[in-house]
Design a protein around this motif. Structure first.
Motif, PDB file in Angstrom:
ATOM      1  N   ALA A  65      -3.399   4.154  -1.725  1.00 59.60           N
ATOM      2  CA  ALA A  65      -1.930   4.430  -0.945  1.00 59.60           C
ATOM      3  C   ALA A  65      -2.288   5.108   0.431  1.00 59.60           C
ATOM      4  O   ALA A  65      -1.716   4.652   1.461  1.00 59.60           O
ATOM      5  N   LEU A  66      -3.020   6.043   0.552  1.00 61.03           N
ATOM      6  CA  LEU A  66      -3.317   6.836   2.100  1.00 61.03           C
ATOM      7  C   LEU A  66      -3.855   5.760   2.702  1.00 61.03           C
ATOM      8  O   LEU A  66      -3.743   5.894   3.954  1.00 61.03           O
ATOM      9  N   LEU A  67      -4.833   5.119   2.553  1.00 58.68           N
ATOM     10  CA  LEU A  67      -5.513   4.085   3.152  1.00 58.68           C
ATOM     11  C   LEU A  67      -4.622   2.750   3.791  1.00 58.68           C
ATOM     12  O   LEU A  67      -4.489   2.690   4.919  1.00 58.68           O
ATOM     13  N   LEU A  68      -3.682   2.229   2.674  1.00 59.17           N
ATOM     14  CA  LEU A  68      -2.851   1.309   2.976  1.00 59.17           C
ATOM     15  C   LEU A  68      -1.698   1.884   3.788  1.00 59.17           C
ATOM     16  O   LEU A  68      -1.464   1.089   4.863  1.00 59.17           O
ATOM     17  N   ALA A  69      -1.417   3.302   3.938  1.00 55.30           N
ATOM     18  CA  ALA A  69      -0.504   3.595   4.694  1.00 55.30           C
ATOM     19  C   ALA A  69      -0.680   3.502   6.115  1.00 55.30           C
ATOM     20  O   ALA A  69      -0.067   3.813   6.975  1.00 55.30           O
ATOM     21  N   MET A  77      -2.351  14.582 -10.478  1.00 57.10           N
ATOM     22  CA  MET A  77      -2.715  13.620  -9.645  1.00 57.10           C
ATOM     23  C   MET A  77      -1.812  13.576  -8.347  1.00 57.10           C
ATOM     24  O   MET A  77      -2.196  13.503  -7.449  1.00 57.10           O
ATOM     25  N   ARG A  78      -0.485  13.680  -8.698  1.00 58.47           N
ATOM     26  CA  ARG A  78       0.466  13.303  -7.675  1.00 58.47           C
ATOM     27  C   ARG A  78       0.457  14.476  -6.861  1.00 58.47           C
ATOM     28  O   ARG A  78       0.626  14.385  -5.631  1.00 58.47           O
ATOM     29  N   GLU A  79       0.582  15.566  -7.176  1.00 52.95           N
ATOM     30  CA  GLU A  79       0.411  16.834  -6.348  1.00 52.95           C
ATOM     31  C   GLU A  79      -0.867  16.718  -5.380  1.00 52.95           C
ATOM     32  O   GLU A  79      -0.750  17.064  -4.306  1.00 52.95           O
ATOM     33  N   LYS A  80      -1.783  16.342  -5.946  1.00 53.36           N
ATOM     34  CA  LYS A  80      -3.195  16.076  -5.153  1.00 53.36           C
ATOM     35  C   LYS A  80      -2.752  15.120  -4.099  1.00 53.36           C
ATOM     36  O   LYS A  80      -3.079  15.448  -3.014  1.00 53.36           O
ATOM     37  N   GLY A  81      -2.180  14.098  -4.305  1.00 55.53           N
ATOM     38  CA  GLY A  81      -2.114  13.116  -3.514  1.00 55.53           C
ATOM     39  C   GLY A  81      -1.164  13.606  -2.354  1.00 55.53           C
ATOM     40  O   GLY A  81      -1.512  13.342  -1.327  1.00 55.53           O
ATOM     41  N   LEU A  82       0.126  14.339  -2.806  1.00 53.31           N
ATOM     42  CA  LEU A  82       0.813  14.733  -1.953  1.00 53.31           C
ATOM     43  C   LEU A  82       0.230  15.815  -0.855  1.00 53.31           C
ATOM     44  O   LEU A  82       0.379  15.905   0.302  1.00 53.31           O
ATOM     45  N   ALA A  83      -0.587  16.668  -1.208  1.00 55.75           N
ATOM     46  CA  ALA A  83      -1.377  17.692  -0.446  1.00 55.75           C
ATOM     47  C   ALA A  83      -2.112  16.806   0.497  1.00 55.75           C
ATOM     48  O   ALA A  83      -2.362  17.313   1.591  1.00 55.75           O
ATOM     49  N   LEU A  84      -2.745  15.897  -0.112  1.00 58.15           N
ATOM     50  CA  LEU A  84      -3.783  15.287   0.896  1.00 58.15           C
ATOM     51  C   LEU A  84      -3.013  14.302   2.044  1.00 58.15           C
ATOM     52  O   LEU A  84      -3.464  14.357   3.218  1.00 58.15           O
ATOM     53  N   ALA A 131      -1.822  17.089   4.470  1.00 60.85           N
ATOM     54  CA  ALA A 131      -2.940  17.611   5.420  1.00 60.85           C
ATOM     55  C   ALA A 131      -3.393  16.544   6.165  1.00 60.85           C
ATOM     56  O   ALA A 131      -3.688  16.926   7.282  1.00 60.85           O
ATOM     57  N   GLY A 132      -3.195  15.486   5.843  1.00 58.58           N
ATOM     58  CA  GLY A 132      -3.600  14.351   6.984  1.00 58.58           C
ATOM     59  C   GLY A 132      -2.622  13.897   7.889  1.00 58.58           C
ATOM     60  O   GLY A 132      -2.694  12.921   8.540  1.00 58.58           O
ATOM     61  N   GLY A 133      -1.373  14.295   7.751  1.00 60.91           N
ATOM     62  CA  GLY A 133      -0.181  14.198   8.677  1.00 60.91           C
ATOM     63  C   GLY A 133       0.249  12.710   8.203  1.00 60.91           C
ATOM     64  O   GLY A 133       0.751  12.251   9.180  1.00 60.91           O
ATOM     65  N   ILE A 134       0.167  12.238   7.209  1.00 62.88           N
ATOM     66  CA  ILE A 134       0.593  11.054   6.543  1.00 62.88           C
ATOM     67  C   ILE A 134       1.998  11.259   5.944  1.00 62.88           C
ATOM     68  O   ILE A 134       2.139  11.526   4.913  1.00 62.88           O
TER      69      ILE A 134
END
Ligand SMILES: C[S@@+](CC[C@H](N)C(=O)[O-])C[C@H]1O[C@@H](n2cnc3c(N)ncnc32)[C@H](O)[C@@H]1O
Length: 233
Positions: free
Chosen positions: A55-59, A74-81, A84-87
């Motif tokens: 998802a973060l790559l596609l974004a 998993m969702r919390e980790k994704g949201l944190a990433l 952190a990446g300003g996405i």
């Protein structure tokens, strides 16, 4: 076999540590782009998104991404990433194949990576009804002239792609009954050290695969991925 339910619910950090080393040559995005030209006008969904690595790559290439994932960790980790990446164009939604929390005809690209096979495996031997439901849900949320794109394993630490025995009925179903096109791509891992490669591969894929990775004595571990796709009418 490792306890995947436990990993997905309790070990999101370590899971992400593993997958962050996968596909260092970035072949997956290219394979998707060949089928569905990625551009800012598109809305994508990632089903069973895990920590959102796809998802973060596609974004980086489409307007927005809806990441659907049942595990809170998993969702919390994704949201944190993402933070952190300003996405800012990825949203995480609780849900799964049983009932996708997205409206009819709302997505141009429905992607799933390594979650449909997990879902299928959980329902063995009576996989047909749950898989039909998953396909129906992915089709429902897809716009007319959209694309459903699936990525699943063809083997880890092997010299060539091999369909795991348990996955053959699903892969045959995608090709022969649902009419998906398909091909194999490499999404190799490149870890920092050979030792880390053996440890993380063994942790997630089990002892035998970990041993194969260790015998290579290299931070690079071959990963083969099958991709299947279908354009909706
Ligand atoms: C092997 S992981 C893949 C995660 C992610 N797509 C990736 O590429 O790293 C399988 C994922 O499927 C999720 N999952 C479990 N049950 C599911 C369901 N019923 N519907 C959708 N996803 C599910 C798990 O929580 C887990 O995050």
């Amino acid at each position: 076999m490792p306890d995947y339910k436990r990993i997905f619910e309790r070990e999101a950090d370590r899971y992400h540590e593993l997958v962050a080393y996968e596909d260092w040559r970035n072949h997956l995005l290219g394979a998707i782009d060949n089928v569905c030209t990625l551009r800012p006008e598109l809305v994508a969904a990632d089903i069973g998104a895990g920590t959102g690595r796809a998802a973060l790559l596609l974004a980086t290439r489409v307007g927005s991404v809806h990441a659907v994932e049942p595990s809170l960790a998993m969702r919390e980790k994704g949201l944190a990433l993402a933070r952190a990446g300003g996405i800012g164009n990825v949203s995480f939604h609780e849900g799964g194949y049983e009932s996708l929390p997205l409206p009819d005809g709302s997505v141009d690209l429905v992607f799933e990576g390594w979650s449909l096979l997990y879902f299928y495996r959980l329902s063995l031997p009576d996989w047909r009804k749950p898989v039909a439901r998953a396909w129906q849900e992915m089709t429902r949320i897809c716009k007319p002239s959209g694309v459903i794109f699936l990525a699943e394993t063809l083997g880890t630490a092997l010299e060539r792609p091999v369909r795991p025995d348990f996955a053959v009925p699903l892969y045959d179903h995608l090709e022969k009954e649902l009419g998906c096109s398909h091909k194999a791509i490499s999404t190799d891992y490149r870890f920092q050290t050979a030792r880390q490669a053996a440890e993380l591969i063994g942790w997630f894929f089990g002892e035998e695969t970990g041993r194969r990775a260790a015998e290579r004595g290299s931070p690079v571990v071959p990963e083969w991925t099958g991709v299947w796709w279908k354009k909706t009418q």
